[in-house]
Design a protein around this motif. Structure first.
Motif, short mmCIF file in Angstrom:
data_model
loop_
_atom_site.label_atom_id
_atom_site.label_comp_id
_atom_site.label_asym_id
_atom_site.label_seq_id
_atom_site.Cartn_x
_atom_site.Cartn_y
_atom_site.Cartn_z
N LEU A 5 5.28 -1.26 -13.90
CA LEU A 5 4.93 -2.29 -14.57
C LEU A 5 4.13 -2.19 -15.69
N GLU A 6 2.98 -1.28 -15.58
CA GLU A 6 1.99 -1.21 -16.45
C GLU A 6 2.69 -0.48 -17.71
N ASP A 7 3.54 0.54 -17.31
CA ASP A 7 4.20 1.19 -18.46
C ASP A 7 4.94 0.01 -19.33
N GLN A 8 5.57 -0.67 -18.76
CA GLN A 8 6.75 -1.50 -19.34
C GLN A 8 5.60 -2.77 -20.13
N ARG A 11 0.77 -1.17 -0.06
CA ARG A 11 0.06 0.00 0.00
C ARG A 11 0.70 1.22 -0.12
N SER A 12 2.08 1.14 -0.01
CA SER A 12 2.94 2.34 0.13
C SER A 12 3.13 2.92 -1.30
N LYS A 13 3.50 4.27 -1.21
CA LYS A 13 3.83 5.21 -2.56
C LYS A 13 4.82 4.49 -3.40
N GLU A 14 5.90 3.62 -2.71
CA GLU A 14 6.81 3.13 -3.59
C GLU A 14 6.30 2.13 -4.32
N TRP A 15 5.38 1.21 -3.76
CA TRP A 15 4.75 0.08 -4.22
C TRP A 15 4.01 0.45 -5.41
N GLY A 16 3.24 1.51 -5.08
CA GLY A 16 2.32 2.29 -6.16
C GLY A 16 2.98 2.49 -7.60
N ALA A 17 4.22 3.14 -7.33
CA ALA A 17 5.22 3.72 -8.32
C ALA A 17 5.71 2.34 -9.24
N ALA A 76 12.64 -5.35 -21.85
CA ALA A 76 11.23 -5.09 -21.29
C ALA A 76 10.60 -6.58 -20.81
N MET A 77 10.75 -7.69 -21.55
CA MET A 77 10.24 -8.91 -21.21
C MET A 77 10.89 -9.25 -19.56
N ARG A 78 12.19 -9.04 -19.59
CA ARG A 78 12.84 -9.54 -18.39
C ARG A 78 12.22 -8.54 -17.30
N THR A 79 12.20 -7.15 -17.41
CA THR A 79 11.75 -6.33 -16.45
C THR A 79 10.26 -6.63 -16.08
N SER A 132 9.10 -9.60 -16.19
CA SER A 132 9.02 -10.96 -15.50
C SER A 132 9.43 -10.82 -14.02
N GLN A 133 10.43 -9.84 -13.73
CA GLN A 133 10.85 -9.62 -12.28
C GLN A 133 9.88 -8.95 -11.53
N LEU A 134 9.37 -7.86 -12.07
CA LEU A 134 8.09 -7.20 -11.54
C LEU A 134 7.02 -8.12 -11.23
N GLU A 135 6.74 -9.15 -12.07
CA GLU A 135 5.42 -9.73 -11.76
C GLU A 135 5.88 -10.99 -10.71
N GLU A 136 6.99 -11.42 -10.65
CA GLU A 136 7.52 -12.28 -9.96
C GLU A 136 7.23 -11.74 -8.32
N GLU A 137 7.88 -10.43 -8.35
CA GLU A 137 7.85 -9.55 -6.89
C GLU A 137 6.33 -9.64 -6.33
N LYS A 138 5.63 -9.13 -7.45
CA LYS A 138 4.26 -8.93 -7.07
C LYS A 138 3.56 -10.13 -6.63
N GLN A 139 3.77 -11.28 -7.39
CA GLN A 139 3.19 -12.48 -7.13
C GLN A 139 3.64 -13.07 -5.67
N SER A 140 4.89 -12.68 -5.53
CA SER A 140 5.37 -13.47 -4.18
C SER A 140 4.79 -12.23 -2.97
N GLN A 141 4.47 -11.23 -2.99
CA GLN A 141 3.98 -10.63 -2.02
C GLN A 141 2.48 -10.83 -1.87
#
Length: 362
Positions: free
Chosen positions: A80-83, A69-75, A112-115, A117-126
């Motif tokens: 991720l959506e921009d990528q 819920r933090s601003k950093e996570w929102g950014a 872009a694909m690597r970025t 993948s990394q962000l989706e993995e982090e999101k899913q982990s949380q």
């Protein structure tokens, strides 16, 4: 259990390690002893171990929840959506580009694909961590409340508040949490929730949407249980919610809170015996009279009187009913009986004892 509590207090080990290595095994041992011996001391140990587990799971949940819920996570999620948007654009350009441009686009596409993948993995982990912590905390709180009996050593109202807060914070992002809460309601002691009745009643609504509907189904089941088992404490607030609705709004589109409350009351009346029906009627009448009195026009003579103004002198249209005695009288609204764990308040006619019953209204 003591090692786990000590490790958390002095931060010797991480909360996650303590949970898995100390608190969960301790809770299992306490449950096994309770199942074998059924002693009061074992029940207290189960309550203590489950409470420690619940508090630790709550701490882990709050850590993850505050992070997402933090601003950093929102950014980060916006990035991720921009990528993803960039990736789709590069795919389209790659189909229409020449050979030289195609190689450049492929490089950008791979980055872009690597970025992503990394962000989706982090999101899913949380997200995968959030659900189990919330479920474990709520189930452990429920077990601790059930086994604690009428123990006053702990701030149980505060712990119930923590449990409700987790539920309210996750019912939209974790749909299964509503089913978990609904399953727990049958065993949960309702008197522990009465101090939070005002906050719970305020969330009643009739919104649409699958997750929201399940949330309100669960909330209405809890409110119904509270009103049925502790009518002297819950009915005044409950009927005030119905009687205090905006009548103009109710005529046009329907007030969601009043509609939800009316459905609960209809369900309560379907399951009620004769004395319970009479008690509901008594509280409905009294709260309606107070509401009408609050909005009534007062004459100049009445304004000069500081006390002893009869309700019947202000609300003439109710005069016939004011002198009728109640078959099952409510108690003085500001003096409910002592909250009872076993929700046994007598026959509703001459009981409960220990409070002044309202025999009629003048």
């Amino acid at each position: 259990l003591l090692c786990g509590i000590w490790s958390l207090k002095y931060k010797i080990e991480s909360a996650k390690y303590v949970q898995e290595s100390y608190l969960m095994p301790a809770a299992e041992v306490c449950h096994r002893l309770w199942n074998e011996r059924k002693l009061d001391v074992d029940a207290q140990r189960v309550s203590t171990s489950c409470l420690a587990l619940a508090l630790n799971a709550t701490s882990l949940f709050e850590t993850v929840h505050s992070r997402i819920r933090s601003k950093e996570w929102g950014a980060k999620m916006s990035f991720l959506e921009d990528q993803k948007t960039l990736y789709r654009e590069l795919e389209r350009e790659l189909k229409n580009s020449e050979k030289k441009e195609s190689n450049v686009n492929k490089i950008h596409l791979i980055k872009a694909m690597r970025t992503i993948s990394q962000l989706e993995e982090e999101k899913q982990s949380q997200e995968e961590e959030l659900g189990p912590y919330a479920e474990l905390a709520m189930q452990s709180f429920a077990e601790a409340l059930t086994m604690a009996g009428n123990s006053s050593k702990e701030n149980w109202t505060g712990h119930v508040f923590q449990m409700i807060s987790i539920w309210f914070a996750t019912f939209e992002i974790l749909p299964t949490i509503n089913h978990t809460m609904l399953d727990l309601l049958e065993s949960l002691p309702s008197y522990r929730f009465v101090p939070l009745a005002q906050q719970l009643f305020a969330r009643l609504n009739s919104k649409q949407g699958e997750e929201v509907d399940q949330f309100h189904i669960t909330l209405q089941a809890l409110v119904k249980k509270m009103c049925r088992e502790h009518p002297y404490h819950c009915l005044p607030m409950f009927f005030s919610l119905i009687n205090g609705r905006d009548k103009k709004k109710d005529m046009i589109s329907g007030d969601p809170k009043a509609q939800a409350a009316q459905r609960i009351m209809a369900s309560l009346r379907e399951d009620a015996n004769e004395n319970e029906l009479n008690l509901y009627h008594s509280y409905e009448s009294v709260t309606q009279w107070y509401h009408e009195l609050a909005v009534a026009k007062i004459t100049e003579d009445q304004k000069r009187q500081r006390k002893n103004i009869r309700i019947s002198s202000v609300l003439n249209k109710y005069r016939r009913n004011f002198f009728d005695s109640f078959d099952c009288p409510p108690c003085i609204l500001t003096q409910p009986p002592t909250l009872r764990e076993n929700h046994d308040y007598g026959n509703f006619v001459t009981e409960p004892s220990g409070t002044e019953l309202l025999k009629g209204v003048l």
